[in-house]
Design a protein around this motif. Structure first.
Motif, PDB file in Angstrom:
ATOM      1  N   LYS A   1       0.854  -1.199   0.000  1.00  0.00           N
ATOM      2  CA  LYS A   1       0.000   0.000   0.000  1.00  0.00           C
ATOM      3  C   LYS A   1       0.886   1.244   0.000  1.00  0.00           C
ATOM      4  CE  LYS A   1      -4.086  -2.046   0.889  1.00  0.00           C
ATOM      5  NZ  LYS A   1      -5.335  -1.847   0.247  1.00  0.00           N
TER       6      LYS A   1
ATOM      7  N   ASP B   1      -3.819   4.323   4.467  1.00  0.00           N
ATOM      8  CA  ASP B   1      -3.111   3.584   3.428  1.00  0.00           C
ATOM      9  C   ASP B   1      -3.934   3.643   2.150  1.00  0.00           C
ATOM     10  OD1 ASP B   1      -1.356   2.819   5.477  1.00  0.00           O
ATOM     11  OD2 ASP B   1      -2.537   1.041   5.917  1.00  0.00           O
TER      12      ASP B   1
ATOM     13  N   ASP C   1      -4.287   2.287  -2.137  1.00  0.00           N
ATOM     14  CA  ASP C   1      -3.941   1.220  -3.071  1.00  0.00           C
ATOM     15  C   ASP C   1      -2.915   1.651  -4.110  1.00  0.00           C
ATOM     16  OD1 ASP C   1      -5.604  -0.669  -1.872  1.00  0.00           O
ATOM     17  OD2 ASP C   1      -7.334  -0.022  -3.037  1.00  0.00           O
TER      18      ASP C   1
END
Length: 144
Positions: free
Chosen positions: A7, A23, A25
């Motif tokens: 992440k 976090d 992607d």
């Protein structure tokens, strides 16, 4: 594999410990989130973005070190008579000890929650924020 692995995060600070924030992607999602924090970028012109690399949790003990500690302890207790104690352990026996020690330490860490749950940030890039005034609105963009 840890759910955080791979992440992306952003960080406005100067520390190497990025322990706050969410976090994301993708790197782009992290950059967009950073830019949305207008209260931060109004007085700063850079931030960092990086990717999470989790600790492998592959904790390992080395039997040779353990045997040396045992021998040192015994030497301290009784003196020179123990000078060669455990110096001639067969490689096969040391390997068996190492396997057993590592099994026990991993079970112990798992049972009591001592596995590392932290990570390091890799693939760090500094992002420069450019600010422009457009008809009473602030515009923001970024440059690597």
């Amino acid at each position: 594999m840890n759910q955080k692995e791979g992440k992306w995060r952003f960080y406005w600070g100067n520390s190497d410990i990025w322990n706050d924030g969410d976090d994301y992607d993708t790197k782009e999602d992290a950059i967009e989130a950073a830019l949305s924090e207008e209260y931060r970028w109004t007085d700063r012109d850079t931030f960092r973005v990086g990717q999470i690399k989790c600790c492998t949790n592959d904790v390992k003990l080395y039997a040779g070190s353990v045997l040396e500690q045992i021998a040192d302890h015994v030497y301290d207790e009784v003196g020179e008579v123990a000078e060669d104690y455990l110096r001639h352990v067969k490689n096969e026996h040391e390997s068996i000890l190492e396997e057993r020690l590592n099994k026990v330490i991993k079970e112990w860490m798992n049972e009591f929650g001592y596995y590392p749950d932290f990570y390091k940030i890799v693939n760090v890039e500094e992002v420069k924020v450019e600010q422009k005034e457009l008809k009473n609105e602030k515009s923001k963009s970024y440059i690597f």
